[in-house]
Design an enzyme around this catalytic site. Structure first.
Site, mmCIF file in Angstrom:
data_model
loop_
_atom_site.group_PDB
_atom_site.id
_atom_site.type_symbol
_atom_site.label_atom_id
_atom_site.label_comp_id
_atom_site.label_asym_id
_atom_site.label_seq_id
_atom_site.Cartn_x
_atom_site.Cartn_y
_atom_site.Cartn_z
ATOM 1 N N LYS A 233 0.806 -1.223 0.000
ATOM 2 C CA LYS A 233 0.000 0.000 0.000
ATOM 3 C C LYS A 233 0.839 1.272 0.000
ATOM 4 C CE LYS A 233 -4.362 -1.662 1.959
ATOM 5 N NZ LYS A 233 -5.369 -1.463 3.004
ATOM 6 N N LYS B 157 -11.719 -5.095 -4.684
ATOM 7 C CA LYS B 157 -12.465 -3.839 -4.667
ATOM 8 C C LYS B 157 -11.805 -2.814 -5.579
ATOM 9 C CE LYS B 157 -14.269 -4.123 0.057
ATOM 10 N NZ LYS B 157 -14.282 -3.580 1.422
ATOM 11 N N LYS C 268 -6.951 -12.178 -7.678
ATOM 12 C CA LYS C 268 -8.104 -12.208 -6.774
ATOM 13 C C LYS C 268 -9.136 -11.140 -7.154
ATOM 14 C CE LYS C 268 -8.209 -12.742 -2.276
ATOM 15 N NZ LYS C 268 -7.874 -12.767 -0.837
#
Ligand code: TRP
Length: 328
Positions: free
Chosen positions: A110, A196, A193
């Site tokens: 991140k 979002k 995967k």
């Protein structure tokens, strides 16, 4: 009764992968004391629009209820409304090491390439440890991506217990198996995967999607040219992903679905899957709208906050006593 704690961030829309994890939360409520938290304090480790954050917080709570979380059995609350989370997080920050936080892969991902990285993002896993340890939690249902954070929570608990004597329950992870839907993949790329943050809207289905969006996403899903309907994660990840979702939504075993479609093509599997998913989403959406309109979600959150406050105060006072803070 064993206690379960889990948290979901009120950011982005809940997709099928999240939903399958949350269905496991519903199962746990039958025989465990479950505490489910909308972790909005974790969300502000990245920039958020305040209006959207507030709406999403209530909407996520309503979604929990709409998928079958029973407020009579479960404690459902919003993290920022129970100040013990912030308090314990601070204390645990003073027992966590820069080195161990630096090794967190989610932090590395991140923060990569960002000009500015907040200390909140860095100490995010310590807040998560506080969430869990505040409730004498035995089990934490988490996805694989949170396993490292849970390990850290265990390390911090053990370290604290060694220094001050038995204080925290050391939590165990409850990690779902792949066949149980732990890894729902993106429709457009079954090697990634479902996420979002994927900008391709047809890569995922969210719980509030329209029937036509569901149809497009599934009908366009990447498969392979072999044409047999078989669960094979290595050679047929796209078809395997559809089978996993089918199984999770229908309750049928994967082997049963394989036999049902033995002489059929991908088209008919996909068409039926569209039906099954849309039927379930339509039920959830009706419930969701009813819950939001009736305002009952706010009553649930108030009651949840009360119980979470009571439980967490006991543990926080235990900690304060150990480290030499006043508790009167
Ligand atoms: N970090 C978790 C996630 O993004 C959310 C979370 C916060 C959580 N606190 C928690 C999960 C405590 C389980 C237990 O998925």
């Amino acid at each position: 009764m064993k206690r379960v704690f889990s948290g979901v961030q009120p950011t982005g829309q809940i997709h099928l992968g999240n939903y399958i994890t949350m269905k496991n939360f519903v199962k746990q409520q039958e025989d465990k004391d479950c505490i489910y938290c909308v972790v909005n304090m974790h969300s502000i480790t990245l920039p958020q629009d305040p209006v959207i954050l507030r709406d999403r917080t209530v909407e996520l709570a309503a979604l929990y209820l709409a998928i079958g979380i029973d407020p009579k059995k479960v404690t459902l609350f919003v993290q920022s409304q129970v100040s013990a989370h912030a308090e314990l997080a601070w204390i645990l920050n003073c027992f966590s090491y820069m080195g161990e936080l630096n090794r967190m892969t989610q932090f590395k991902d991140k923060s990569a390439g960002k000009d500015v990285v907040t200390t909140g993002l860095f100490t995010y896993p310590v807040l998560m440890a506080a969430d869990i340890l505040l409730y004498d939690t035995h089990y934490v249902p988490v996805g694989n991506d949170q396993k490292q954070h849970l390990e850290l929570a265990r390390d911090i608990a053990i370290r604290f217990n060694n220094k001050f004597g038995e204080t925290f329950v050391v939590p165990e992870p409850m990690i779902a198996k792949v066949e149980d839907g732990a890894r729902i993949m993106a429709f457009d790329d079954p090697n990634q995967k479902m996420s979002k943050s994927n900008p391709n809207e047809f890569s995922k289905i969210t719980l509030l999607d329209t029937p036509s969006k569901v149809k497009k996403s599934i009908m366009r899903a990447t498969t392979d040219s072999d044409m047999t309907i078989k669960y094979d994660l290595i050679n047929k990840p796209g078809v395997s992903n559809l089978l996993t979702i089918y199984s999770q939504f229908s309750g049928m075993r994967i082997s049963e679905i394989e036999s049902k479609y033995e002489n059929e093509g991908y088209g008919s599997l996909k068409k039926d899957l569209v039906e099954i998913v849309n039927q379930e989403l339509s039920k959830i959406q009706t419930e969701y709208n009813r819950i939001l309109e009736s305002g009952e979600v706010l009553d649930v959150l108030k009651a949840g906050r009360e119980r979470a406050h009571e439980l967490s105060t006991v543990v926080l006072d235990r900690v304060k006593n150990k480290i030499g803070f006043l508790t009167f």
